[in-house]
Design a protein around this motif. Structure first.
Motif, PDB file in Angstrom:
ATOM      1  N   TRP A 114       0.818  -1.206   0.000  1.00  0.00           N
ATOM      2  CA  TRP A 114       0.000   0.000   0.000  1.00  0.00           C
ATOM      3  C   TRP A 114       0.857   1.263   0.000  1.00  0.00           C
ATOM      4  O   TRP A 114       0.333   2.380  -0.089  1.00  0.00           O
ATOM      5  CB  TRP A 114      -0.954  -0.003   1.193  1.00  0.00           C
ATOM      6  N   ARG A 162      -4.452  -1.538  -7.765  1.00  0.00           N
ATOM      7  CA  ARG A 162      -4.427  -0.733  -6.548  1.00  0.00           C
ATOM      8  C   ARG A 162      -4.192  -1.626  -5.332  1.00  0.00           C
ATOM      9  O   ARG A 162      -4.684  -2.748  -5.260  1.00  0.00           O
ATOM     10  CB  ARG A 162      -5.747   0.013  -6.378  1.00  0.00           C
ATOM     11  N   HIS A 163      -3.476  -1.044  -4.355  1.00  0.00           N
ATOM     12  CA  HIS A 163      -3.176  -1.719  -3.099  1.00  0.00           C
ATOM     13  C   HIS A 163      -3.584  -0.781  -1.966  1.00  0.00           C
ATOM     14  O   HIS A 163      -3.250   0.402  -1.991  1.00  0.00           O
ATOM     15  CB  HIS A 163      -1.689  -2.049  -3.005  1.00  0.00           C
ATOM     16  N   SER A 164      -4.275  -1.303  -0.951  1.00  0.00           N
ATOM     17  CA  SER A 164      -4.924  -0.444   0.033  1.00  0.00           C
ATOM     18  C   SER A 164      -4.596  -0.842   1.465  1.00  0.00           C
ATOM     19  O   SER A 164      -4.722  -2.012   1.835  1.00  0.00           O
ATOM     20  CB  SER A 164      -6.439  -0.498  -0.168  1.00  0.00           C
ATOM     21  N   GLU A 166      -6.356   0.895   3.768  1.00  0.00           N
ATOM     22  CA  GLU A 166      -7.685   1.116   4.324  1.00  0.00           C
ATOM     23  C   GLU A 166      -8.500  -0.167   4.326  1.00  0.00           C
ATOM     24  O   GLU A 166      -9.230  -0.457   5.287  1.00  0.00           O
ATOM     25  CB  GLU A 166      -8.414   2.183   3.517  1.00  0.00           C
ATOM     26  N   HIS A 182      -6.557   6.351   5.550  1.00  0.00           N
ATOM     27  CA  HIS A 182      -6.551   6.403   4.089  1.00  0.00           C
ATOM     28  C   HIS A 182      -6.048   7.752   3.578  1.00  0.00           C
ATOM     29  O   HIS A 182      -5.348   7.820   2.565  1.00  0.00           O
ATOM     30  CB  HIS A 182      -7.957   6.138   3.551  1.00  0.00           C
ATOM     31  N   ASP A 187      -4.365   4.938  -1.606  1.00  0.00           N
ATOM     32  CA  ASP A 187      -4.076   3.676  -2.290  1.00  0.00           C
ATOM     33  C   ASP A 187      -2.916   3.851  -3.266  1.00  0.00           C
ATOM     34  O   ASP A 187      -2.856   4.825  -4.025  1.00  0.00           O
ATOM     35  CB  ASP A 187      -5.300   3.193  -3.061  1.00  0.00           C
ATOM     36  N   GLU A 189      -0.558   2.359  -6.514  1.00  0.00           N
ATOM     37  CA  GLU A 189      -0.768   1.616  -7.748  1.00  0.00           C
ATOM     38  C   GLU A 189       0.553   1.001  -8.187  1.00  0.00           C
ATOM     39  O   GLU A 189       1.582   1.677  -8.218  1.00  0.00           O
ATOM     40  CB  GLU A 189      -1.307   2.542  -8.842  1.00  0.00           C
ATOM     41  N   PHE A 209      -3.295  -7.219  -0.147  1.00  0.00           N
ATOM     42  CA  PHE A 209      -3.543  -5.780  -0.109  1.00  0.00           C
ATOM     43  C   PHE A 209      -4.127  -5.247  -1.426  1.00  0.00           C
ATOM     44  O   PHE A 209      -4.516  -4.089  -1.510  1.00  0.00           O
ATOM     45  CB  PHE A 209      -2.251  -5.015   0.190  1.00  0.00           C
ATOM     46  N   THR A 210      -4.168  -6.076  -2.463  1.00  0.00           N
ATOM     47  CA  THR A 210      -4.601  -5.632  -3.782  1.00  0.00           C
ATOM     48  C   THR A 210      -6.128  -5.654  -3.864  1.00  0.00           C
ATOM     49  O   THR A 210      -6.761  -6.661  -3.544  1.00  0.00           O
ATOM     50  CB  THR A 210      -4.015  -6.534  -4.873  1.00  0.00           C
ATOM     51  N   THR A 211      -6.720  -4.563  -4.321  1.00  0.00           N
ATOM     52  CA  THR A 211      -8.179  -4.463  -4.369  1.00  0.00           C
ATOM     53  C   THR A 211      -8.746  -4.624  -5.768  1.00  0.00           C
ATOM     54  O   THR A 211      -9.802  -5.251  -5.946  1.00  0.00           O
ATOM     55  CB  THR A 211      -8.656  -3.125  -3.791  1.00  0.00           C
ATOM     56  N   THR A 214      -6.577  -1.253 -12.198  1.00  0.00           N
ATOM     57  CA  THR A 214      -6.924   0.139 -12.497  1.00  0.00           C
ATOM     58  C   THR A 214      -7.088   0.399 -13.988  1.00  0.00           C
ATOM     59  O   THR A 214      -7.697   1.402 -14.370  1.00  0.00           O
ATOM     60  CB  THR A 214      -5.850   1.085 -11.938  1.00  0.00           C
TER      61      THR A 214
END
Length: 293
Positions: A114, A162-164, A166, A182, A187, A189, A209-211, A214
């Protein structure tokens, strides 16, 4: 098979633990490695080769632990886990009776993706552990990429994701605290396939962590009647599941004062939480890495 790297009258023995990842070092004192340029160069070469190195019976100080990690680069702090007050950058990962609900480690992940610049690597010591259980698994994500079908490699070439923080550390926080986290760490990338800056290997670079992708939604991928995202999410889940393949893994059984040193750019890991209510106390020094662009 044993790799023996000699330095004058000293040597580092590296005993591979699996075909694709991991070696146990013998005949080495990590405090000495932190002070000796030649020994450190040898240890780093072994790290690039095996991706994670293990050493037992290292009764060294916290200052020596930090000094070894700093040979790789500057250390980072962690916004959620607590650091040792006398040794900034030495993060305390203490699991005891007061933390039974904290399960963020028991997923395959690459540390802190993230961040725009995820850690280069980490040096982790077990301070105190359960009599049984509490192993950690590491995964060779370069091998995971190499073994992907060619058509999948073609589909993911050029994709970014994306990696987050949050959606992971922040998920268990009250809303206001989560949003503040956040805002502090938007996030990041990263490319889905990363090129290792030192070995040139291609690495599958998605994890817990990857959502989402993109740049998956292109004119060629627009679907009628249903949202376009199922195709992307199904592909992402397939890629994330590659870390669970046993042939890419090594599993380490901890003992007090044992260390793991890993390359965070080419591996993932999973801290097995099968020991509660026993205590597991770890101390980790993470090394600041480079951006993936």
């Amino acid at each position: 098979m044993t790799d023996i790297i000699e330095n004058a009258t000293r040597s580092i023995e590296a005993h591979p633990l699996t075909v694709h990842i991991g070696a146990e070092l013998r005949g080495v004192n990590l405090a000495e490695v932190a002070r000796d340029d030649d020994l450190f160069a040898e240890l780093k070469a072994l790290l690039l080769r095996h991706k994670v190195l293990f050493v037992r019976d290292q009764d060294i100080t916290r200052a020596e632990h930090v000094a070894l990690a700093e040979r790789f680069g500057r250390l980072e702090d962690h916004p959620v886990a607590g650091s040792d007050p006398d040794h900034p950058g030495l993060v305390r990962i203490y699991k005891d009776l007061d933390s039974p609900a904290e399960h963020y480690e028991n997923a395959y992940h690459c540390d802190a993706t993230w961040r725009e610049a995820p850690p280069m690597g980490c040096v982790l010591r077990m301070v105190e552990g359960p009599p049984v259980g509490g192993d950690t698994i590491w995964v060779n994500m370069a091998e995971a990429y190499r073994r992907l079908p060619d058509d999948v490699k073609e589909r993911i070439a050029g994709l970014r994701a994306r990696h987050s923080i949050e959606a992971s550390f922040g998920a268990n926080m009250p809303t206001e605290q989560r949003l503040a986290l956040h805002a502090r760490f938007p996030d990041a990338e990263h490319p889905v396939v990363r090129t290792h800056p030192e070995t040139g290997e291609k690495v599958l670079f998605v994890n817990a962590f990857t959502t989402h992708f993109t740049n998956y939604h292109t004119p060629e991928r627009i679907r009628f009647g249903f949202d376009y995202t199922p195709g992307g999410s199904e592909l992402l889940n397939y890629l994330i599941r590659q870390a669970a393949v046993p042939e890419f893994q090594v599993r380490w059984r901890w003992t007090p004062n044992s260390f793991a040193i890993w390359d965070n750019r080419s591996t993932q890991h999973y801290a097995v939480q099968d020991y509660w209510p026993a205590v597991r106390k770890m101390e980790r020094a993470g090394v600041i890495g480079e951006t993936t662009y």
